[in-house]
Design an enzyme around this catalytic site. Structure first.
Site, PDB file in Angstrom:
ATOM      1  N   TYR A  92      23.770 -20.763 -75.793  1.00 49.42           N
ATOM      2  CA  TYR A  92      23.627 -20.584 -74.605  1.00 49.42           C
ATOM      3  C   TYR A  92      24.093 -19.666 -73.037  1.00 49.42           C
ATOM      4  O   TYR A  92      24.690 -19.352 -73.089  1.00 49.42           O
ATOM      5  CB  TYR A  92      25.311 -22.128 -74.211  1.00 49.42           C
ATOM      6  CG  TYR A  92      24.510 -23.354 -73.581  1.00 49.42           C
ATOM      7  CD1 TYR A  92      23.354 -23.858 -72.576  1.00 49.42           C
ATOM      8  CD2 TYR A  92      25.756 -23.903 -72.997  1.00 49.42           C
ATOM      9  CE1 TYR A  92      23.389 -25.112 -72.274  1.00 49.42           C
ATOM     10  CE2 TYR A  92      25.729 -24.972 -71.945  1.00 49.42           C
ATOM     11  CZ  TYR A  92      24.242 -25.144 -71.524  1.00 49.42           C
ATOM     12  OH  TYR A  92      24.165 -26.396 -70.709  1.00 49.42           O
ATOM     13  N   SER A 184      25.318 -21.296 -82.309  1.00 49.32           N
ATOM     14  CA  SER A 184      25.556 -21.451 -81.364  1.00 49.32           C
ATOM     15  C   SER A 184      24.419 -22.857 -80.784  1.00 49.32           C
ATOM     16  O   SER A 184      24.058 -23.923 -81.064  1.00 49.32           O
ATOM     17  CB  SER A 184      26.474 -21.511 -80.306  1.00 49.32           C
ATOM     18  OG  SER A 184      27.052 -21.606 -78.864  1.00 49.32           O
ATOM     19  N   GLN A 185      23.637 -22.393 -78.747  1.00 53.11           N
ATOM     20  CA  GLN A 185      22.963 -23.120 -78.782  1.00 53.11           C
ATOM     21  C   GLN A 185      21.952 -22.543 -79.654  1.00 53.11           C
ATOM     22  O   GLN A 185      20.911 -23.793 -80.007  1.00 53.11           O
ATOM     23  CB  GLN A 185      22.560 -22.553 -77.319  1.00 53.11           C
ATOM     24  CG  GLN A 185      20.992 -22.966 -76.560  1.00 53.11           C
ATOM     25  CD  GLN A 185      20.512 -22.895 -75.343  1.00 53.11           C
ATOM     26  OE1 GLN A 185      20.495 -23.535 -74.831  1.00 53.11           O
ATOM     27  NE2 GLN A 185      19.924 -21.187 -75.531  1.00 53.11           N
ATOM     28  N   ASP A 274      36.199 -23.510 -84.726  1.00 53.49           N
ATOM     29  CA  ASP A 274      36.171 -23.738 -83.821  1.00 53.49           C
ATOM     30  C   ASP A 274      36.326 -25.081 -82.893  1.00 53.49           C
ATOM     31  O   ASP A 274      36.172 -26.385 -83.368  1.00 53.49           O
ATOM     32  CB  ASP A 274      34.427 -24.110 -83.873  1.00 53.49           C
ATOM     33  CG  ASP A 274      33.971 -23.321 -83.294  1.00 53.49           C
ATOM     34  OD1 ASP A 274      33.851 -24.066 -81.527  1.00 53.49           O
ATOM     35  OD2 ASP A 274      32.022 -23.160 -83.629  1.00 53.49           O
ATOM     36  N   HIS A 303      34.642 -20.345 -82.491  1.00 54.37           N
ATOM     37  CA  HIS A 303      33.762 -19.898 -81.955  1.00 54.37           C
ATOM     38  C   HIS A 303      33.555 -18.305 -81.354  1.00 54.37           C
ATOM     39  O   HIS A 303      33.847 -18.136 -79.937  1.00 54.37           O
ATOM     40  CB  HIS A 303      33.536 -20.799 -80.672  1.00 54.37           C
ATOM     41  CG  HIS A 303      31.835 -21.457 -80.136  1.00 54.37           C
ATOM     42  ND1 HIS A 303      30.961 -22.005 -81.491  1.00 54.37           N
ATOM     43  CD2 HIS A 303      30.911 -21.301 -79.832  1.00 54.37           C
ATOM     44  CE1 HIS A 303      30.183 -22.177 -81.197  1.00 54.37           C
ATOM     45  NE2 HIS A 303      29.825 -21.631 -79.692  1.00 54.37           N
TER      46      HIS A 303
END
Length: 320
Positions: A92, A184-185, A274, A303
């Site tokens: 992100y 992630s993203q 996370d 994360h």
């Protein structure tokens, strides 16, 4: 086992709670037709970065809404027959990064393309105008427009699927041996790409974002990557009169709702500590995937960069 979410036994059964629009598949089938009408054309411009054994390029294509989408692209300098390929997606707010990890794949005989998400840290633009707050975060971009077609992540999901089709259409690529990966993203886009690209061979998703928004809200983790959810309500609906409507619209861009469309072989990599993309939100998508899948757990990681995961992903993709 350290954990910040449900016990592992519950995670393995959890399928998510965010609302799913009744016309979800119709919405995405129509969106895919719109994207496919753009074709599979692209422009390849030699990059400044070059290394022996590979050829590196800037790849450009035109996506939904006329957006110019940039990707890093690398292929072996010598091409013999049809090659496997991989498409890569970044975290992100970031960008495609450096060519170094791409040439690891091209040096091993793969065609590779890494996309800059529109309107984030790379070179891709995002020309689609939307109503409402765009100050913080992209999840809420387009949420106040009349049409859910203006949702930012609807169009990024389509960019990801369009890139996969562009790579599959290259004359030197084996379209049956194309993988997607990201964290992630990028993990969320990997799952979305698989959901919207039924011929994708496999997907390697690291702690995927963009899943089960209501669960994030209920855990009071609408912070960090999901902070714009809280800001949206604070600015536009402080008494939460439209809460159900809001989460229902977010359901269009929720991977736990899209997961039933995935036909690729999937491997997910999840840190059980996370608190940015909670494990339950990741499993909400994973547990709705109908086909072949497995998950690699990292009990002591959140994360963050996970030791050895890049090597594991490359070896997994090279099994195609």
């Amino acid at each position: 086992m350290p954990i910040v979410d449900m016990p592992l036994a519950e995670l393995k059964k959890y399928k998510g709670i965010n609302a799913c629009p009744a016309d979800l598949d119709e919405y995405w089938d129509r969106s895919i037709k719109e994207m496919e009408a753009l074709g599979t054309g692209c422009e390849l411009i030699p990059a400044k970065f070059q290394v022996p054994g590979s050829e590196c390029y800037d790849l450009w294509f035109t996506g939904i809404g006329g957006a110019r989408i940039h990707c890093q692209f690398a292929r072996p300098a010598k091409i013999e027959g049809k090659l496997p390929a991989v498409v890569m997606f970044h975290g992100y707010s970031g960008d495609a990064g450096s060519f170094r990890d791409k040439v690891a794949f091209s040096g091993a005989g793969y065609v590779v393309a890494a996309m800059d998400c529109r309107g984030q840290g790379g070179l891709s633009d995002d020309p689609i105008p939307v109503k409402g707050n765009t100050l913080n975060g992209q999840i809420i971009r387009g949420l106040e427009d009349e049409s859910p077609d203006k949702l930012y992540f609807r169009n990024v999901f389509l960019d990801a699927a369009q890139l996969a089709r562009i790579i599959m259409a290259l004359p030197y690529v084996d379209e049956t041996r194309v993988a997607a990966t990201g964290g992630s993203q990028g993990g969320g886009l990997t799952l979305a790409c698989a959901a919207l690209t039924p011929t994708l061979n496999r997907a390697a998703a690291v702690y995927p974002f963009l899943s089960d928004y209501r669960r994030v809200w209920d855990m009071d983790l609408d912070i960090a990557a999901y902070a714009d959810l809280r800001e949206f309500f604070r600015h536009t609906d402080p008494t939460h009169e439209r809460e159900e409507e809001t989460f229902l619209r977010l359901g269009y861009i929720d991977n736990h709702n899209l997961a039933h469309r995935i036909k690729a072989k999937v491997r997910m990599y999840t840190g059980l500590l996370d608190n940015i993309c909670p494990p339950s939100t990741q499993f909400a998508a994973f547990n709705n995937i109908p086909g072949e899948k497995d998950v690699v757990l990292f009990p002591d990681f959140g994360h963050e960069g996970i030791k050895g995961v890049d090597d594991k992903i490359m070896m997994y993709i090279m099994e195609m």
